[in-house]
Scaffold this active site. Structure first.
Site, PDB file in Angstrom:
ATOM      1  N   LYS A  77       0.817  -1.230   0.000  1.00 54.96           N
ATOM      2  CA  LYS A  77       0.000   0.000   0.000  1.00 54.96           C
ATOM      3  C   LYS A  77       0.847   1.275   0.000  1.00 54.96           C
ATOM      4  CE  LYS A  77      -4.096  -2.076   0.353  1.00 54.96           C
ATOM      5  NZ  LYS A  77      -5.142  -1.995  -0.673  1.00 54.96           N
ATOM      6  N   GLU A  96      -9.642   5.917   3.273  1.00 53.16           N
ATOM      7  CA  GLU A  96     -10.412   4.842   3.897  1.00 53.16           C
ATOM      8  C   GLU A  96      -9.445   3.696   4.146  1.00 53.16           C
ATOM      9  OE1 GLU A  96     -10.051   5.014   0.641  1.00 53.16           O
ATOM     10  OE2 GLU A  96      -9.353   2.955   0.387  1.00 53.16           O
ATOM     11  N   SER A 121       1.529  -9.828  -0.614  1.00 51.62           N
ATOM     12  CA  SER A 121       1.228  -8.395  -0.578  1.00 51.62           C
ATOM     13  C   SER A 121       1.540  -7.737   0.758  1.00 51.62           C
ATOM     14  CB  SER A 121      -0.241  -8.181  -0.925  1.00 51.62           C
ATOM     15  OG  SER A 121      -1.068  -8.981  -0.090  1.00 51.62           O
TER      16      SER A 121
HETATM   17  C1  LIG Z   1      -1.671  -6.928   2.817  1.00 47.17           C
HETATM   18  C2  LIG Z   1      -2.833  -6.634   1.926  1.00 47.17           C
HETATM   19  N1  LIG Z   1      -2.971  -7.323   0.799  1.00 47.17           N
HETATM   20  C3  LIG Z   1      -4.002  -7.111  -0.039  1.00 47.17           C
HETATM   21  C4  LIG Z   1      -4.994  -6.191   0.260  1.00 47.17           C
HETATM   22  C5  LIG Z   1      -6.140  -6.035  -0.694  1.00 47.17           C
HETATM   23  O1  LIG Z   1      -6.088  -4.867  -1.422  1.00 47.17           O
HETATM   24  P1  LIG Z   1      -5.739  -4.822  -2.951  1.00 47.17           P
HETATM   25  O2  LIG Z   1      -6.620  -5.786  -3.644  1.00 47.17           O
HETATM   26  O3  LIG Z   1      -5.982  -3.418  -3.335  1.00 47.17           O
HETATM   27  O4  LIG Z   1      -4.289  -5.196  -3.111  1.00 47.17           O
HETATM   28  C6  LIG Z   1      -4.897  -5.444   1.439  1.00 47.17           C
HETATM   29  C7  LIG Z   1      -5.933  -4.457   1.780  1.00 47.17           C
HETATM   30  O5  LIG Z   1      -6.003  -3.902   2.815  1.00 47.17           O
HETATM   31  C8  LIG Z   1      -3.794  -5.673   2.300  1.00 47.17           C
HETATM   32  O6  LIG Z   1      -3.650  -5.007   3.449  1.00 47.17           O
END
Ligand SMILES: Cc1ncc(COP(=O)(O)O)c(C=O)c1O
Length: 397
Positions: free
Chosen positions: A90, A112, A378
């Site tokens: 993020k 948000e 992620s």
């Molecule tokens: C670690 C992590 N992975 C994935 C996501 C999902 O978001 P996005 O689909 O935008 O990657 C989030 C959302 O808060 C997150 O904190």
């Protein structure tokens, strides 16, 4: 050639566009007119990439997970967004959008957040750049991700708990949009995913595309070719997935596998699998797939993972699913938990619950021994420790 990128009007196939209330029309237009000019500017790119390198710690490693590879009979590389400053992908987007906000002369930042990772990233960059920061977060998420709430407050942000709906990400987004409507002149709304009215989905995808830019370079070094056979990522709104696939969208040698949150199962009535369950509709300014009832009312989503608990999906991903460019799995809570424990025990990496959904798709795939798979982790699991500990006894390997 067919392209899966956004078109000039802000659509991916039949999905996208900008459906905003009259009062926000000027703000969104201002952004649409300026975003490419600003982010393509060499001085913006220089400042952005310097911060990604020195502040975030990029490039994030592309790690060959040997024991995981052995288990699934192919070569699995993990793209380690969990190692970024603040613990997830993020921060890439937060830095980019807040640099843009400054260049557009905005003095107040709102955001948000679901899992809190986007809120923490935004609060972090606001501290760094000395900007006022307000973060809207559903009360359910405030409770299940309270370590991130404490971080945001320590960083100087005001966290506003939202008590409407089922008090999760959708409701926090509604509240942030309401705030923006009241303060259109001085406020910049940092959306945390590839959702919202055009140009947000494209802008967030571009800012996160550093992920696939690095994958190309790293694969060339490690594999002698700059593309994998498979790219895998979880999807909440879609930003880590968009970043992972951005530079490969139109390269059909690369198969795209997305994992959304099945919750307790797609037929259980407690799910957040929007691509499986959604119908075309409008949510938060974008025409996309939406979980809705027959009257068009949004259905409350459910997932164990706060970051995937959203009844919409980015228009890019809706189009990838519709055109079958991407294969999409709904991964249930228990499958994600299993996958999180498995990665931890095999590789010594505790993933975020969201990322664990991408890992949960691995057992559903049939790989060949020479297949090269890149899966994006992620985020890290620190924020999810309470959930993991609660389930530990059930999932002891
Ligand atoms: C670690 C992590 N992975 C994935 C996501 C999902 O978001 P996005 O689909 O935008 O990657 C989030 C959302 O808060 C997150 O904190």
């Amino acid at each position: 050639m067919e392209t899966y990128q956004v078109n000039q009007n802000g659509y991916y196939g039949e999905f996208g566009g900008a459906y905003v209330p009259e009062i926000l029309h000027r703000c969104v237009e201002e952004l649409r007119i300026n975003y490419r000019k600003v982010i393509d500017d060499p001085s913006f790119q220089q400042e952005f990439h310097q911060l990604l390198k020195d502040y975030v710690g990029r490039p994030s490693p592309l790690y060959l997970a040997k024991r995981l590879s052995e288990l699934y009979g192919c070569k699995i590389y993990l793209k380690r967004e969990d190692l970024n400053h603040t613990g997830a992908h993020k921060i890439n987007n937060a830095i980019g959008q807040i640099l843009l906000a400054k260049r557009m002369g905005k003095s107040r930042i709102i955001a948000e957040t679901g899992a809190g990772q986007h809120g923490v990233a935004t609060a972090t960059v606001c501290a760094l750049m000395n900007l006022e920061c307000v973060v809207y977060m559903g009360k359910t998420d405030v409770e299940r991700q309270h370590a991130n709430v404490q971080k945001m407050e320590m960083l100087g942000a005001r966290v506003v708990p939202v008590t409407s709906g089922n008090m999760t990400l959708k409701d926090a987004t509604n509240e942030a949009i309401r705030d923006w409507c009241c303060h259109p002149a001085d406020t910049y709304y940092v959306i945390g995913s590839t959702v919202g009215p055009h140009p947000y989905p494209d802008m967030v995808a571009r800012l996160q595309s550093v992920i696939s830019q690095e994958i190309k370079k790293q694969l060339l070094e490690q594999e002698g070719r700059d593309y994998p056979d498979y790219l895998m990522a979880c999807v909440g709104g879609g930003s880590n997935a968009a970043g992972t696939i951005y530079h490969y969208l139109d390269d059909l040698r690369v198969k795209i596998v997305l994992a959304e949150a099945g919750g307790l199962g797609i037929t259980s009535g407690k799910s957040a699998a929007t691509i499986h369950l959604g119908k075309k509709g409008v949510i938060h300014g974008s025409q996309t797939l939406v979980m809705q009832n027959e009257d068009g009312q949004i259905e409350e989503p459910y997932s164990i993972s706060a970051g995937l608990d959203y009844p919409g999906i980015g228009p890019m991903h809706a189009n990838l699913a519709k055109t079958r460019r991407a294969q999409v799995f709904a991964i249930n809570d228990d499958e994600a938990l299993d996958a999180a424990f498995l990665l931890t025990r095999l590789e010594g990496i505790i993933p975020a619950l969201e990322s664990a959904h991408a890992l949960g798709a691995l057992p559903k795939m049939k790989f060949k021994p020479n297949d090269v798979v890149v899966l994006t982790v992620s985020g890290r699991g620190d924020k999810d420790m309470e959930t993991y500990i609660k389930y530990k006894n059930q999932y002891s390997l």
